[in-house]
Scaffold this motif. Sequence first.
Motif, PDB file in Angstrom:
ATOM      1  N   ASP A 108      -6.710  -0.025   6.914  1.00  0.00           N
ATOM      2  CA  ASP A 108      -5.440   0.612   6.586  1.00  0.00           C
ATOM      3  C   ASP A 108      -4.510  -0.340   5.835  1.00  0.00           C
ATOM      4  N   LYS A 109      -5.085  -1.338   5.173  1.00  0.00           N
ATOM      5  CA  LYS A 109      -4.266  -2.337   4.495  1.00  0.00           C
ATOM      6  C   LYS A 109      -3.831  -1.876   3.098  1.00  0.00           C
ATOM      7  N   LEU A 110      -2.845  -2.578   2.562  1.00  0.00           N
ATOM      8  CA  LEU A 110      -2.305  -2.267   1.239  1.00  0.00           C
ATOM      9  C   LEU A 110      -3.034  -3.055   0.158  1.00  0.00           C
ATOM     10  N   VAL A 111      -2.811  -2.665  -1.095  1.00  0.00           N
ATOM     11  CA  VAL A 111      -3.490  -3.268  -2.250  1.00  0.00           C
ATOM     12  C   VAL A 111      -2.453  -3.898  -3.181  1.00  0.00           C
ATOM     13  N   LEU A 112      -2.727  -5.119  -3.633  1.00  0.00           N
ATOM     14  CA  LEU A 112      -1.864  -5.779  -4.612  1.00  0.00           C
ATOM     15  C   LEU A 112      -2.242  -5.328  -6.009  1.00  0.00           C
ATOM     16  N   THR A 169       9.456  -1.667  -0.275  1.00  0.00           N
ATOM     17  CA  THR A 169       9.470  -2.209   1.082  1.00  0.00           C
ATOM     18  C   THR A 169       8.276  -1.656   1.849  1.00  0.00           C
ATOM     19  N   PHE A 170       7.986  -2.276   3.002  1.00  0.00           N
ATOM     20  CA  PHE A 170       6.852  -1.783   3.790  1.00  0.00           C
ATOM     21  C   PHE A 170       7.135  -0.390   4.328  1.00  0.00           C
ATOM     22  N   LEU A 171       8.404  -0.064   4.564  1.00  0.00           N
ATOM     23  CA  LEU A 171       8.735   1.277   5.040  1.00  0.00           C
ATOM     24  C   LEU A 171       8.529   2.314   3.937  1.00  0.00           C
ATOM     25  N   ASP A 172       8.721   1.906   2.681  1.00  0.00           N
ATOM     26  CA  ASP A 172       8.393   2.801   1.564  1.00  0.00           C
ATOM     27  C   ASP A 172       6.905   3.134   1.582  1.00  0.00           C
ATOM     28  N   ALA A 173       6.073   2.115   1.854  1.00  0.00           N
ATOM     29  CA  ALA A 173       4.625   2.332   1.900  1.00  0.00           C
ATOM     30  C   ALA A 173       4.251   3.267   3.045  1.00  0.00           C
ATOM     31  N   VAL A 174       4.880   3.069   4.191  1.00  0.00           N
ATOM     32  CA  VAL A 174       4.638   3.958   5.330  1.00  0.00           C
ATOM     33  C   VAL A 174       5.039   5.386   4.982  1.00  0.00           C
ATOM     34  N   GLU A 175       6.197   5.517   4.350  1.00  0.00           N
ATOM     35  CA  GLU A 175       6.690   6.848   3.980  1.00  0.00           C
ATOM     36  C   GLU A 175       5.780   7.513   2.964  1.00  0.00           C
ATOM     37  N   ASN A 204       8.054 -11.264  -2.332  1.00  0.00           N
ATOM     38  CA  ASN A 204       7.941 -10.595  -1.038  1.00  0.00           C
ATOM     39  C   ASN A 204       6.487 -10.318  -0.668  1.00  0.00           C
ATOM     40  N   PRO A 205       5.635 -11.365  -0.642  1.00  0.00           N
ATOM     41  CA  PRO A 205       4.263 -11.151  -0.178  1.00  0.00           C
ATOM     42  C   PRO A 205       4.231 -10.746   1.291  1.00  0.00           C
ATOM     43  N   PHE A 206       5.373 -10.909   1.951  1.00  0.00           N
ATOM     44  CA  PHE A 206       5.500 -10.551   3.367  1.00  0.00           C
ATOM     45  C   PHE A 206       5.364  -9.056   3.583  1.00  0.00           C
ATOM     46  N   ILE A 207       5.492  -8.274   2.511  1.00  0.00           N
ATOM     47  CA  ILE A 207       5.387  -6.818   2.634  1.00  0.00           C
ATOM     48  C   ILE A 207       4.058  -6.408   3.263  1.00  0.00           C
ATOM     49  N   PHE A 208       3.016  -7.195   2.994  1.00  0.00           N
ATOM     50  CA  PHE A 208       1.694  -6.862   3.525  1.00  0.00           C
ATOM     51  C   PHE A 208       1.633  -7.096   5.039  1.00  0.00           C
ATOM     52  N   SER A 209       2.176  -8.225   5.493  1.00  0.00           N
ATOM     53  CA  SER A 209       2.204  -8.500   6.935  1.00  0.00           C
ATOM     54  C   SER A 209       3.148  -7.549   7.658  1.00  0.00           C
ATOM     55  N   GLN A 210       4.272  -7.240   7.016  1.00  0.00           N
ATOM     56  CA  GLN A 210       5.215  -6.304   7.627  1.00  0.00           C
ATOM     57  C   GLN A 210       4.571  -4.941   7.840  1.00  0.00           C
ATOM     58  N   TYR A 211       3.866  -4.477   6.822  1.00  0.00           N
ATOM     59  CA  TYR A 211       3.192  -3.182   6.922  1.00  0.00           C
ATOM     60  C   TYR A 211       2.115  -3.214   8.007  1.00  0.00           C
ATOM     61  N   ASN A 229       2.685   8.791   4.703  1.00  0.00           N
ATOM     62  CA  ASN A 229       2.993   9.950   5.541  1.00  0.00           C
ATOM     63  C   ASN A 229       3.249  11.200   4.712  1.00  0.00           C
ATOM     64  N   GLU A 230       3.941  11.042   3.587  1.00  0.00           N
ATOM     65  CA  GLU A 230       4.302  12.193   2.755  1.00  0.00           C
ATOM     66  C   GLU A 230       3.137  12.727   1.938  1.00  0.00           C
ATOM     67  N   THR A 231       2.244  11.843   1.503  1.00  0.00           N
ATOM     68  CA  THR A 231       1.217  12.242   0.539  1.00  0.00           C
ATOM     69  C   THR A 231      -0.195  12.276   1.106  1.00  0.00           C
ATOM     70  N   ALA A 232      -0.408  11.647   2.270  1.00  0.00           N
ATOM     71  CA  ALA A 232      -1.742  11.509   2.869  1.00  0.00           C
ATOM     72  C   ALA A 232      -2.677  10.679   1.999  1.00  0.00           C
TER      73      ALA A 232
END
Length: 354
Positions: free
Chosen positions: A10-14, A206-212, A231-238, A215-218
């Motif tokens: 469930d990780k994000l992509v750079l 932000t990581f909350l944008d990624a969560v949103e 902000n490479p921290f966005i990945f750890s935050q997410y 959730n909105e688009t599946a």
Amino acid sequence: MKIGNLDIGDKLVLAPMAEITDSSFRKICKEFGAGLTFTQMVSAEGVIKNNFHTLKYLTFNKSEKPIAVQLLGNDPEIIGEATKEISKLKPDLIDINAGCPVDKVVSNKMGASLLDDPKALAKLISKMVDNSDGIPISTKIRLGKDKNHINVLETAKAIEDSGASVIIVHARTRNDKYEDNSEWHWIKKVKENIKIPVIGNGSVLTFLDAVEMKNETACDSVLIARGALGNPFIFSQYNSFVNNHNYFNVDLELILSTAIKHIDLLEREFGEFLALDKAKKHSLWYFKDQLGINELVELVLKTKSIIELKNVISNHARNITLNKFRNNDNKKISNYFNKRVLFWLSDESEKMYG
């Protein structure tokens, strides 16, 4: 998200970003939990001609895997040959760029101009699939030429039918500016209309944008571009929020230590002369949301060496802790950043950068 044999969970992509996603930045983002990183975009023609600068962008260490490569081109034969050469390097994914809106790319009928003819784009992808030695193929697209010519569903179906393993949807049109709102509902429509994984992209800062967005688009994952700058921290935050329902704490000490480490990696990768301008740019991104950013811009741009740059940002961090900055221009800077990532440039200076 699983793509062929590649599973990033469930990780994000750079995202691939020109002059940004070099090895140093990829290593930093992977350290903070990026599931997959991209090299900088490379010319397919440059690959088959063994162009030195093109091949330099393709360099990656096994420790950086999983890693993806993005190609730019419009000729099926050249794209096919470039894919064959790149597959020898064993990346985990090879992408064809059909989303870059930059004038010099579009005017050469590459990037987002490929959206005008989904069937021609499908032929490029088929060539890549045939020559990839089993490495999954992806395509990064936009919604269409402009809001009156949105053909993303037709394009997505053509991409799926051509044998691609995943599609990346930037939820803006070719003519949209970065300050224009992304239309995430189109990502959801693409997800509902095709069976291969869909990666969402656009206005995720932000990581909350990624969560949103998820959730909105599946969508199956989210591609992070501007949101990772400084902000490479966005990945750890997410990862922390999604997996443990915790907030990953990013304090000034972490920002400074990461910026210093990033500068050291850049110097090791490029040498001081070439690294300095890159390090200045990243340093300003790391501190863009901190107090005193206007003062820091002036000092950073004047630095003449790596050691001087590290001293400047270290002193700046110390002054923040000592409450030496009273004026808070962060909202203004944030608005500038949303329009152009090089927020410290004047309007006149920006013209020099196209």
